[in-house]
Every structure is written in structure tokens, then in C-alpha cells.
Design a protein around this motif. Structure first.
Motif, mmCIF file in Angstrom:
data_model
loop_
_atom_site.group_PDB
_atom_site.id
_atom_site.type_symbol
_atom_site.label_atom_id
_atom_site.label_comp_id
_atom_site.label_asym_id
_atom_site.label_seq_id
_atom_site.Cartn_x
_atom_site.Cartn_y
_atom_site.Cartn_z
ATOM 1 N N SER A 89 0.840 -1.204 0.000
ATOM 2 C CA SER A 89 0.000 0.000 0.000
ATOM 3 C C SER A 89 0.870 1.248 0.000
ATOM 4 O O SER A 89 1.754 1.404 0.848
ATOM 5 N N TYR A 92 -0.489 7.204 -4.446
ATOM 6 C CA TYR A 92 -0.642 7.041 -5.890
ATOM 7 C C TYR A 92 0.661 7.349 -6.623
ATOM 8 O O TYR A 92 1.038 6.647 -7.566
ATOM 9 N N TYR A 120 -6.065 -0.809 -1.575
ATOM 10 C CA TYR A 120 -7.511 -0.905 -1.407
ATOM 11 C C TYR A 120 -7.857 -2.052 -0.446
ATOM 12 O O TYR A 120 -8.559 -3.003 -0.799
ATOM 13 N N CYS A 126 -5.116 -5.058 8.030
ATOM 14 C CA CYS A 126 -4.036 -4.540 7.192
ATOM 15 C C CYS A 126 -2.716 -5.265 7.420
ATOM 16 O O CYS A 126 -1.821 -5.218 6.569
ATOM 17 N N ASP A 132 -1.613 4.293 6.904
ATOM 18 C CA ASP A 132 -1.724 5.668 6.426
ATOM 19 C C ASP A 132 -2.073 5.747 4.942
ATOM 20 O O ASP A 132 -2.561 6.783 4.467
ATOM 21 N N PHE A 133 -1.825 4.659 4.212
ATOM 22 C CA PHE A 133 -2.009 4.704 2.756
ATOM 23 C C PHE A 133 -3.262 3.962 2.292
ATOM 24 O O PHE A 133 -3.539 3.916 1.088
ATOM 25 N N LEU A 134 -4.007 3.347 3.200
ATOM 26 C CA LEU A 134 -5.194 2.586 2.802
ATOM 27 C C LEU A 134 -6.302 3.526 2.345
ATOM 28 O O LEU A 134 -6.494 4.598 2.911
ATOM 29 N N ARG A 135 -7.035 3.098 1.321
ATOM 30 C CA ARG A 135 -8.121 3.918 0.798
ATOM 31 C C ARG A 135 -9.059 3.056 -0.035
ATOM 32 O O ARG A 135 -8.731 1.919 -0.396
ATOM 33 N N ASP A 136 -10.242 3.632 -0.335
ATOM 34 C CA ASP A 136 -11.207 2.939 -1.184
ATOM 35 C C ASP A 136 -10.697 2.916 -2.624
ATOM 36 O O ASP A 136 -9.960 3.817 -3.058
ATOM 37 N N SER A 138 -10.340 3.490 -6.464
ATOM 38 C CA SER A 138 -10.688 4.589 -7.362
ATOM 39 C C SER A 138 -10.573 4.092 -8.790
ATOM 40 O O SER A 138 -9.496 3.670 -9.225
ATOM 41 N N GLU A 141 -8.112 6.235 -10.709
ATOM 42 C CA GLU A 141 -6.722 5.924 -10.361
ATOM 43 C C GLU A 141 -6.287 4.618 -11.015
ATOM 44 O O GLU A 141 -5.201 4.541 -11.624
ATOM 45 N N ARG A 162 -14.721 -2.858 0.843
ATOM 46 C CA ARG A 162 -14.490 -1.423 0.677
ATOM 47 C C ARG A 162 -15.428 -0.857 -0.383
ATOM 48 O O ARG A 162 -15.778 -1.534 -1.360
#
Length: 368
Positions: A89, A92, A120, A126, A132-136, A138, A141, A162
Motif C-alpha cells: 500500500s 498514488y 484498497y 491490514c 496511512d495509505f489505505l483507501r477505497d 478509485s 486511479e 471497501r
């Protein structure tokens, strides 16, 4: 010039006890019985590792092309002739730069592709991923990264619970990229939905997943029970008990269970301090753990050691070889080119002694 390598040849259909692999250039030209030969060495396909972050003191996770070459060379010496470079993770920008840096290595055949293990993923599961870098997911992206890679991105791991995960899986599948389920706290139904959307790989089954319960099977039993899903297994005796490894190998069978290393830079290196995804890792007695909370942080495994671990757990040698060669090759769409000793395939092979230690490695017709 034709080269002949003789011994006990492991083919997709069984073992030729006294056999010979004939090679011309970078291709296998024939597989034959060789009754007059008495060499007891095992002749097996080159290993295929679809999940590794580095080795030999070098990492894929920073996007450095020279480090990637060195890591690939390290694993090649341990019999891995085909591998994916797994990122962790990341922001971008790092994913973009790493994809751009690794795409030429994919074109040259140094790497078989890039694997995004994150970002993701589930914050609850995790593991050693940087929270700090986890996200849904995109779609914009992902589309930009896939366009940039131009075929270099071969697999992406996603937690199906997610927001936007199912649409991301559908996008990946439509672009010919393998969608994997991992680092997830998903329910049975959420995992089933990911499979229905096209997910076909379980990223290191059990590890980084909600544990199974008889009233809520969660992702583990859902993935294990799905005929179209290939299940990764970290066969180091640390991530999985040997009994678990043997159970999955027997339940999924050698056509669905695959051995992976999940190795980090510390593979093949002394105990000490290392880094993974911007986090400090301490390695002691082969075990890599995050300095901040002691979570297992990848492995120090190589594929030859994974094969020996699987055989020690009770998996037959032909099955362990299939789980480390043809099955992972098929999982990432390369089963017609690598992962098997068959006429027309790339001449990748490993010569092993009776204890399954490496004697020699050949890649594309050249001895390493």
C-alpha cells in the motif's frame, strides 16, 4: 545446438522416472524417456512466484528498477524463473512511478508483471500494510495506472467490503488483470460477491483475513470453497501451521493451491533491521515483524524452501512442484508459456537433489 538434461522429469501429467528434457535455444523441443540414464536428480519446471516484495537485500516496494533487477536475480538463483513484483500500500505517486519503472523490465522478461497488494485493503486486517495509505478503490486511479503500465500490471489485491470494490474488480477483469481478494474483513456474502464479480485469487489465504467461524465462514472458507479461485499459501512454517498447509493442499488440490513466498528484502539476508512500505521491520531467526506492533511483515522465504516445507508437511513432490509452477502460472494467465516442462514452452527448469536442494537453474535455455 540441442541441450539434454536428464533425470526424474516432472511433467504436467506425472513423473518420468528416467527421462530427458531436450532444449534448443530458449525453448523445450522434446520430453522423452531415457532408460539408459541413471541420474537420480529431479528435473522440474522453473518456479513461478506470484507474490513477492523483494529479496537478497533488495525490494520492489520503492519502485527502483535496479533494486528490482537485483531482487529478481536473487530469486532466480533459488529457482524462481517467473515472478511478479509485488508493491505494498502506497501513495498514488509511488504506484505510478513504480509502474513506469517496472514496465520496461516486464517488456524485457525480467519480471512477469506488477502486483498491487493494496492500497484498497481493510484497515482492520491490514497486517504489515501501512495504514496511512489505505483507501477505497478509485476507478480513475486504476485506469490511469493500467494505461500507464500498458499490460505490465497483472494482479491487484482488493478487500471486497471497501466502497467501490466490486466495480474495481469488474474493471480489472475487463482489462485482463487478475483480481485477488486479500487483507479483508469481508463476510461470506461480500466475498461471494467479489468472486461473482470476477475475483480469481485468494491473497495468502488465512493471513490478513477474518478467521472462519461456523456461523460466519468469512473470506477463508468462501475462497477455499470456490472452484474458480486459486489460493495462495505462504509455506514457511510461520504464517501457516503445516497442518493447515496440508489441509488446503488436499482440499483445494494442486490445481488450485499455490505456494508463494511473500518475501521481503530480508530474504537471504542476516537478521537485523529492514524497511517495508515506509515501516521499520525487525528480522530475528527468519521471522520478519513490524517494529511498531510485532505484526508479521512478509517472509524471508524462497521458493525452493517453500517446496521443501510443503513436502515436509505431507504434500507429494509432484503436487508441491505443480503448486509452485504450473498452477501459479495459470493463475496469472501464463500457463501456456511457463510453469511446465512441455514442448514449445520456455526452457525454464530447476535441477534438484534427493533432498530438493537446488543443483542448477536454467532460464530461457541458459544456465544461471
Amino acid at each position: 545446438m540441442t541441450v539434454r538434461v536428464s533425470g526424474r522429469v516432472v511433467t504436467p501429467t506425472g513423473v518420468i522416472q528416467q527421462g530427458c528434457v531436450e532444449i534448443n535455444g530458449d525453448r523445450i523441443t522434446a520430453i522423452a524417456e531415457y532408460p539408459s540414464h541413471r541420474d537420480g536428480h529431479w528435473i522440474v519446471p522453473g518456479f513461478v512466484d506470484i507474490h513477492t516484495h523483494g529479496g537478497g537485500g533488495h525490494t520492489f516496494t520503492t519502485g527502483d528498477a535496479e533494486a528490482a533487477r537485483e531482487a529478481a536475480d536473487f530469486h532466480l538463483a533459488h529457482g524462481t524463473t517467473t515472478l511478479l513484483a509485488s508493491l505494498v500500500s502506497s501513495p498514488y505517486e509511488l504506484m505510478r512511478d513504480a509502474t513506469a519503472a517496472f514496465a520496461p523490465l516486464v517488456d524485457k522478461g525480467v519480471l512477469a508483471g506488477v502486483h498491487y497488494e493494496g492500497p484498497y485493503l481493510s484497515a482492520v486486517r491490514c497486517g504489515a500494510q501501512n495504514p496511512d495509505f489505505l483507501r477505497d478503490p478509485s476507478l480513475d486511479e486504476l485506469t490511469e495506472l493500467l494505461d500507464l503500465g500498458n499490460g505490465a500490471v497483472r494482479m491487484v489485491t482488493i478487500a471486497p467490503e471497501r466502497a467501490g470494490a466490486l466495480d474495481a474488480i469488474r474493471l480489472l477483469v475487463s482489462r485482463g488483470v487478475v483480481a485477488a481478494v486479500g487483507h479483508t474483513d469481508a463476510t461470506y456474502d461480500q466475498t461471494r460477491a467479489a468472486i461473482d464479480a470476477g475475483a480469481t485469487v485468494a491473497t495468502h489465504l488465512f493471513n490478513g483475513m477474518r478467521p472462519p467461524h461456523h456461523r460466519e465462514p468469512g473470506p477463508v472458507l468462501t475462497l477455499l470453497g470456490a472452484p474458480g479461485v486459486t489460493c495462495e499459501l505462504i509455506a514457511d512454517g510461520i504464517h501457516l501451521h503445516d497442518g493447515t498447509l496440508a489441509f488446503v493442499a488436499a482440499t483445494a488440490g494442486p490445481d488450485r493451491a499455490v505456494l508463494i513466498t511473500d518475501a521481503m528484502a530480508a530474504a537471504g539476508m542476516p537478521d537485523g533491521e529492514y524497511e517495508l512500505g515506509g515501516q521499520a521491520v525487525v528480522v530475528a531467526d527468519r521471522v520478519a515483524r513490524l517494529a511498531r506492533d510485532g505484526a508479521i511483515a512478509g517472509s524471508t522465504l524462497t521458493m525452493d524452501a517453500a517446496v521443501r516445507q510443503a513436502v515436509g508437511a505431507g504434500v507429494s513432490i509432484p503436487d508441491a512442484i505443480r503448486m509452485s509452477t504450473l498452477t501459479p502460472a495459470r493463475a496469472i494467465g501464463l500457463g501456456d508459456r511457463v510453469g511446465k516442462l512441455a514442448t514449445g514452452c520456455r526452457a525454464d527448469l530447476v535441477v534438484l537433489d534427493d533432498d530438493l536442494n537446488i543443483i542448477r537453474v536454467m532460464r530461457a535455455g541458459a544456465w544461471v
